[in-house]
Design a protein around this motif. Structure first.
Motif, PDB file in Angstrom:
ATOM      1  N   ARG A   4     -52.798  11.398 -64.457  1.00 54.73           N
ATOM      2  CA  ARG A   4     -53.566  11.928 -65.522  1.00 54.73           C
ATOM      3  C   ARG A   4     -53.816  13.458 -65.134  1.00 54.73           C
ATOM      4  O   ARG A   4     -53.809  13.922 -64.022  1.00 54.73           O
ATOM      5  CB  ARG A   4     -54.824  11.380 -65.456  1.00 54.73           C
ATOM      6  CG  ARG A   4     -56.002  11.750 -66.605  1.00 54.73           C
ATOM      7  CD  ARG A   4     -57.173  11.091 -66.828  1.00 54.73           C
ATOM      8  NE  ARG A   4     -58.205  11.686 -65.947  1.00 54.73           N
ATOM      9  CZ  ARG A   4     -58.597  11.428 -65.104  1.00 54.73           C
ATOM     10  NH1 ARG A   4     -58.518  10.090 -64.456  1.00 54.73           N
ATOM     11  NH2 ARG A   4     -59.694  11.932 -64.369  1.00 54.73           N
ATOM     12  N   PHE A  11     -54.418  13.883 -61.246  1.00 54.44           N
ATOM     13  CA  PHE A  11     -55.265  12.900 -60.757  1.00 54.44           C
ATOM     14  C   PHE A  11     -54.211  11.398 -60.639  1.00 54.44           C
ATOM     15  O   PHE A  11     -53.637  11.419 -61.661  1.00 54.44           O
ATOM     16  CB  PHE A  11     -56.529  12.459 -61.755  1.00 54.44           C
ATOM     17  CG  PHE A  11     -57.446  13.449 -62.117  1.00 54.44           C
ATOM     18  CD1 PHE A  11     -58.518  13.567 -61.412  1.00 54.44           C
ATOM     19  CD2 PHE A  11     -57.015  14.580 -63.249  1.00 54.44           C
ATOM     20  CE1 PHE A  11     -59.471  14.581 -61.566  1.00 54.44           C
ATOM     21  CE2 PHE A  11     -57.871  15.357 -63.412  1.00 54.44           C
ATOM     22  CZ  PHE A  11     -59.082  15.490 -62.553  1.00 54.44           C
ATOM     23  N   THR A  13     -53.953   8.033 -59.493  1.00 54.21           N
ATOM     24  CA  THR A  13     -54.666   6.696 -59.452  1.00 54.21           C
ATOM     25  C   THR A  13     -53.807   5.708 -58.645  1.00 54.21           C
ATOM     26  O   THR A  13     -52.849   5.351 -59.251  1.00 54.21           O
ATOM     27  CB  THR A  13     -55.343   6.225 -60.524  1.00 54.21           C
ATOM     28  OG1 THR A  13     -56.093   7.295 -61.159  1.00 54.21           O
ATOM     29  CG2 THR A  13     -56.291   4.925 -60.100  1.00 54.21           C
ATOM     30  N   THR A  14     -53.996   5.344 -57.324  1.00 51.72           N
ATOM     31  CA  THR A  14     -53.090   4.348 -56.663  1.00 51.72           C
ATOM     32  C   THR A  14     -54.111   3.086 -56.259  1.00 51.72           C
ATOM     33  O   THR A  14     -55.305   3.173 -56.542  1.00 51.72           O
ATOM     34  CB  THR A  14     -52.636   4.850 -55.365  1.00 51.72           C
ATOM     35  OG1 THR A  14     -53.677   5.180 -54.451  1.00 51.72           O
ATOM     36  CG2 THR A  14     -51.642   6.145 -55.889  1.00 51.72           C
ATOM     37  N   GLU A  18     -58.044   7.384 -55.302  1.00 55.18           N
ATOM     38  CA  GLU A  18     -57.557   8.404 -56.447  1.00 55.18           C
ATOM     39  C   GLU A  18     -57.288   9.900 -55.464  1.00 55.18           C
ATOM     40  O   GLU A  18     -58.228  10.035 -54.716  1.00 55.18           O
ATOM     41  CB  GLU A  18     -58.578   8.565 -57.401  1.00 55.18           C
ATOM     42  CG  GLU A  18     -58.105   9.787 -58.516  1.00 55.18           C
ATOM     43  CD  GLU A  18     -59.089   9.697 -59.562  1.00 55.18           C
ATOM     44  OE1 GLU A  18     -58.634   9.398 -60.939  1.00 55.18           O
ATOM     45  OE2 GLU A  18     -60.285  10.380 -59.656  1.00 55.18           O
ATOM     46  N   TYR A  19     -56.172  10.544 -55.893  1.00 52.47           N
ATOM     47  CA  TYR A  19     -55.898  11.798 -55.261  1.00 52.47           C
ATOM     48  C   TYR A  19     -56.017  12.806 -56.164  1.00 52.47           C
ATOM     49  O   TYR A  19     -55.486  12.613 -57.531  1.00 52.47           O
ATOM     50  CB  TYR A  19     -54.439  11.773 -54.601  1.00 52.47           C
ATOM     51  CG  TYR A  19     -54.195  10.818 -53.549  1.00 52.47           C
ATOM     52  CD1 TYR A  19     -54.817  11.005 -52.342  1.00 52.47           C
ATOM     53  CD2 TYR A  19     -53.745   9.640 -53.648  1.00 52.47           C
ATOM     54  CE1 TYR A  19     -54.692  10.004 -51.372  1.00 52.47           C
ATOM     55  CE2 TYR A  19     -53.583   8.734 -52.647  1.00 52.47           C
ATOM     56  CZ  TYR A  19     -53.782   8.956 -51.595  1.00 52.47           C
ATOM     57  OH  TYR A  19     -53.687   8.093 -50.521  1.00 52.47           O
ATOM     58  N   ILE A  20     -56.744  13.860 -56.155  1.00 45.46           N
ATOM     59  CA  ILE A  20     -56.746  14.960 -56.851  1.00 45.46           C
ATOM     60  C   ILE A  20     -56.203  16.173 -56.356  1.00 45.46           C
ATOM     61  O   ILE A  20     -56.472  16.390 -55.393  1.00 45.46           O
ATOM     62  CB  ILE A  20     -58.166  15.216 -57.332  1.00 45.46           C
ATOM     63  CG1 ILE A  20     -58.830  13.860 -57.926  1.00 45.46           C
ATOM     64  CG2 ILE A  20     -58.365  16.231 -58.357  1.00 45.46           C
ATOM     65  CD1 ILE A  20     -60.333  14.151 -58.239  1.00 45.46           C
TER      66      ILE A  20
END
Length: 77
Positions: A4, A11, A13-14, A18-20
């Motif tokens: 996203r 962002f 999402t796994t 979530e990694y940002i």
């Protein structure tokens, strides 16, 4: 996995969370063994679609992808 993008922030999402990241801090690479695009975050390789890779580059990510060339005689390329 989902990507996203909001205001040049990505962002990822796994299953592991979530990694940002800021988009300019993300480099998209090609994993030649899997013939897929990916980003490396905190030692994890996150695989993304080509559409997601294109969207990330538009948002400011570094495009480090390289084109793969088929070497098999049966290839349509």
């Amino acid at each position: 996995m989902t990507v996203r993008i909001e205001n040049q922030t990505c962002f990822f999402t796994t299953e592991g969370g979530e990694y940002i990241r800021l988009c300019p801090d993300v480099t998209i690479v090609t994993d030649s063994a899997k013939a897929m695009s990916a980003v490396d975050i905190e030692g994890h390789r996150v695989y993304i679609t080509e559409a997601e890779a294109d969207a990330l580059t538009v948002a400011g990510a570094i495009d480090g992808r390289r084109h793969l060339k088929a070497t098999d005689g049966d290839s349509v390329i």
